[in-house]
Design a protein around this motif. Structure first.
Motif, PDB file in Angstrom:
ATOM      1  N   SER A 289      26.585  52.414  41.470  1.00  9.85           N
ATOM      2  CA  SER A 289      26.459  51.429  40.397  1.00  9.85           C
ATOM      3  C   SER A 289      27.807  50.868  39.964  1.00  9.85           C
ATOM      4  O   SER A 289      27.881  49.765  39.417  1.00  9.85           O
ATOM      5  N   THR A 290      28.883  51.623  40.203  1.00  8.91           N
ATOM      6  CA  THR A 290      30.194  51.135  39.783  1.00  8.91           C
ATOM      7  C   THR A 290      30.613  49.900  40.573  1.00  8.91           C
ATOM      8  O   THR A 290      31.489  49.172  40.125  1.00  8.91           O
ATOM      9  N   TRP A 291      29.983  49.656  41.703  1.00  7.61           N
ATOM     10  CA  TRP A 291      30.355  48.473  42.488  1.00  7.61           C
ATOM     11  C   TRP A 291      29.808  47.191  41.883  1.00  7.61           C
ATOM     12  O   TRP A 291      30.413  46.149  42.058  1.00  7.61           O
ATOM     13  N   TYR A 292      28.682  47.247  41.174  1.00  8.91           N
ATOM     14  CA  TYR A 292      28.112  46.005  40.700  1.00  8.91           C
ATOM     15  C   TYR A 292      27.999  45.904  39.184  1.00  8.91           C
ATOM     16  O   TYR A 292      27.662  44.843  38.661  1.00  8.91           O
ATOM     17  N   LEU A 293      28.278  46.948  38.459  1.00  6.93           N
ATOM     18  CA  LEU A 293      28.285  46.853  37.001  1.00  6.93           C
ATOM     19  C   LEU A 293      29.585  46.215  36.534  1.00  6.93           C
ATOM     20  O   LEU A 293      30.640  46.438  37.129  1.00  6.93           O
ATOM     21  N   PRO A 294      29.548  45.420  35.462  1.00  8.44           N
ATOM     22  CA  PRO A 294      30.783  44.827  34.936  1.00  8.44           C
ATOM     23  C   PRO A 294      31.826  45.908  34.622  1.00  8.44           C
ATOM     24  O   PRO A 294      31.506  46.902  33.979  1.00  8.44           O
ATOM     25  N   TYR A 295      33.024  45.728  35.120  1.00  8.83           N
ATOM     26  CA  TYR A 295      34.120  46.683  34.905  1.00  8.83           C
ATOM     27  C   TYR A 295      33.787  48.082  35.431  1.00  8.83           C
ATOM     28  O   TYR A 295      34.370  49.074  34.987  1.00  8.83           O
ATOM     29  N   GLY A 296      32.863  48.166  36.367  1.00 10.44           N
ATOM     30  CA  GLY A 296      32.474  49.465  36.910  1.00 10.44           C
ATOM     31  C   GLY A 296      33.633  50.210  37.542  1.00 10.44           C
ATOM     32  O   GLY A 296      33.661  51.440  37.564  1.00 10.44           O
ATOM     33  N   TYR A 297      34.607  49.452  38.057  1.00 11.35           N
ATOM     34  CA  TYR A 297      35.741  50.095  38.734  1.00 11.35           C
ATOM     35  C   TYR A 297      36.492  51.042  37.796  1.00 11.35           C
ATOM     36  O   TYR A 297      37.149  51.972  38.256  1.00 11.35           O
ATOM     37  N   LYS A 298      36.395  50.813  36.495  1.00 12.65           N
ATOM     38  CA  LYS A 298      37.134  51.656  35.547  1.00 12.65           C
ATOM     39  C   LYS A 298      36.606  53.082  35.518  1.00 12.65           C
ATOM     40  O   LYS A 298      37.269  53.982  34.996  1.00 12.65           O
ATOM     41  N   TYR A 299      35.423  53.311  36.083  1.00 21.95           N
ATOM     42  CA  TYR A 299      34.837  54.641  36.078  1.00 21.95           C
ATOM     43  C   TYR A 299      35.148  55.416  37.358  1.00 21.95           C
ATOM     44  O   TYR A 299      34.730  56.562  37.503  1.00 21.95           O
ATOM     45  N   LEU A 300      35.847  54.789  38.282  1.00 19.83           N
ATOM     46  CA  LEU A 300      36.162  55.451  39.541  1.00 19.83           C
ATOM     47  C   LEU A 300      37.533  56.108  39.471  1.00 19.83           C
ATOM     48  O   LEU A 300      38.475  55.546  38.931  1.00 19.83           O
ATOM     49  N   GLU A 301      37.619  57.291  40.070  1.00 17.58           N
ATOM     50  CA  GLU A 301      38.875  58.037  40.050  1.00 17.58           C
ATOM     51  C   GLU A 301      39.557  58.085  41.404  1.00 17.58           C
ATOM     52  O   GLU A 301      40.766  58.287  41.481  1.00 17.58           O
ATOM     53  N   ASN A 302      38.787  57.921  42.466  1.00 18.88           N
ATOM     54  CA  ASN A 302      39.335  58.093  43.810  1.00 18.88           C
ATOM     55  C   ASN A 302      39.562  56.738  44.464  1.00 18.88           C
ATOM     56  O   ASN A 302      38.606  56.031  44.788  1.00 18.88           O
ATOM     57  N   TRP A 303      40.842  56.416  44.674  1.00 16.28           N
ATOM     58  CA  TRP A 303      41.233  55.124  45.228  1.00 16.28           C
ATOM     59  C   TRP A 303      42.234  55.302  46.357  1.00 16.28           C
ATOM     60  O   TRP A 303      43.034  56.239  46.359  1.00 16.28           O
ATOM     61  N   GLY A 304      42.186  54.361  47.300  1.00 14.32           N
ATOM     62  CA  GLY A 304      43.241  54.284  48.295  1.00 14.32           C
ATOM     63  C   GLY A 304      44.405  53.478  47.736  1.00 14.32           C
ATOM     64  O   GLY A 304      44.366  52.991  46.610  1.00 14.32           O
ATOM     65  N   GLN A 305      45.430  53.305  48.559  1.00 13.14           N
ATOM     66  CA  GLN A 305      46.640  52.618  48.111  1.00 13.14           C
ATOM     67  C   GLN A 305      46.502  51.106  48.182  1.00 13.14           C
ATOM     68  O   GLN A 305      47.306  50.373  47.589  1.00 13.14           O
ATOM     69  N   GLY A 306      45.494  50.613  48.882  1.00 17.82           N
ATOM     70  CA  GLY A 306      45.263  49.181  48.989  1.00 17.82           C
ATOM     71  C   GLY A 306      45.866  48.594  50.251  1.00 17.82           C
ATOM     72  O   GLY A 306      46.883  49.076  50.765  1.00 17.82           O
ATOM     73  N   THR A 307      45.232  47.545  50.743  1.00 16.63           N
ATOM     74  CA  THR A 307      45.755  46.819  51.902  1.00 16.63           C
ATOM     75  C   THR A 307      45.594  45.327  51.635  1.00 16.63           C
ATOM     76  O   THR A 307      44.577  44.881  51.111  1.00 16.63           O
ATOM     77  N   LEU A 308      46.620  44.560  51.965  1.00 18.92           N
ATOM     78  CA  LEU A 308      46.651  43.143  51.631  1.00 18.92           C
ATOM     79  C   LEU A 308      45.944  42.301  52.684  1.00 18.92           C
ATOM     80  O   LEU A 308      46.202  42.446  53.884  1.00 18.92           O
ATOM     81  N   VAL A 309      45.070  41.441  52.210  1.00 15.25           N
ATOM     82  CA  VAL A 309      44.425  40.450  53.070  1.00 15.25           C
ATOM     83  C   VAL A 309      44.864  39.075  52.592  1.00 15.25           C
ATOM     84  O   VAL A 309      44.661  38.728  51.423  1.00 15.25           O
ATOM     85  N   ALA A 310      45.490  38.326  53.467  1.00 22.73           N
ATOM     86  CA  ALA A 310      45.944  36.981  53.152  1.00 22.73           C
ATOM     87  C   ALA A 310      45.238  36.000  54.083  1.00 22.73           C
ATOM     88  O   ALA A 310      45.150  36.239  55.290  1.00 22.73           O
ATOM     89  N   VAL A 311      44.741  34.906  53.521  1.00 22.62           N
ATOM     90  CA  VAL A 311      44.002  33.916  54.301  1.00 22.62           C
ATOM     91  C   VAL A 311      44.642  32.554  54.066  1.00 22.62           C
ATOM     92  O   VAL A 311      44.703  32.091  52.921  1.00 22.62           O
ATOM     93  N   CYS A 312      45.100  31.934  55.130  1.00 22.83           N
ATOM     94  CA  CYS A 312      45.723  30.620  54.990  1.00 22.83           C
ATOM     95  C   CYS A 312      44.747  29.545  55.457  1.00 22.83           C
ATOM     96  O   CYS A 312      43.996  29.724  56.413  1.00 22.83           O
ATOM     97  N   SER A 313      44.782  28.428  54.757  1.00 24.16           N
ATOM     98  CA  SER A 313      43.856  27.334  55.067  1.00 24.16           C
ATOM     99  C   SER A 313      44.475  26.352  56.044  1.00 24.16           C
ATOM    100  O   SER A 313      45.661  26.426  56.349  1.00 24.16           O
TER     101      SER A 313
END
Length: 126
Positions: free
Chosen positions: A102-126
């Motif tokens: 439910s944290t994926w689709y509830l407003p601000y659901g991400y605030k309830y998650l504790e386990n995260w990766g470091q992130g990876t950048l996706v850049a899209v050029c037009s």
């Protein structure tokens, strides 16, 4: 210790494809929901897609339905996000996360998650 390690981001032209990977360790993979959030500069973090290891059910944000596909490889404890027909508005840092679906689709659901990766950048050029 829970660890989520993303890979696969990069720069791509609009209309192109990328595949993100998230390798999970340190917790019981079965039964957990794992997936992806993204955050663009100045925007709130939003749920993109997730998959439930308990029943294989998936969730996709409306903005990516029909273009993105999430899958999991249980033997490798890895989740993948295949992103096709990329648009400039898909550009963001993509984060892997684990938690309740439910944290994926509830407003601000991400605030309830504790386990995260470091992130990876996706850049899209037009």
């Amino acid at each position: 210790e829970v660890q989520l390690v993303e890979s696969g981001g990069g720069l791509v032209q609009a209309g192109g494809s990328l595949r993100l990977s998230c390798a999970a360790s340190g917790f019981t993979f079965d039964g957990d929901t794992i997936g992806w959030f993204r955050q663009a500069p100045g925007e709130e973090r939003e749920g993109v897609s997730c998959i439930s290891r308990a029943d294989g059910s998936t969730y996709y944000a409306d903005s990516v339905k029909g273009r993105f596909t999430i899958s999991s490889d249980n033997a490798k404890n890895t989740v993948y996000l295949q992103m096709n027909s990329l648009k400039p508005e898909d550009a963001a840092i993509y984060y892997c996360a684990a938690g309740r679906k439910s944290t994926w689709y509830l407003p601000y659901g991400y605030k309830y998650l504790e386990n995260w990766g470091q992130g990876t950048l996706v850049a899209v050029c037009s």
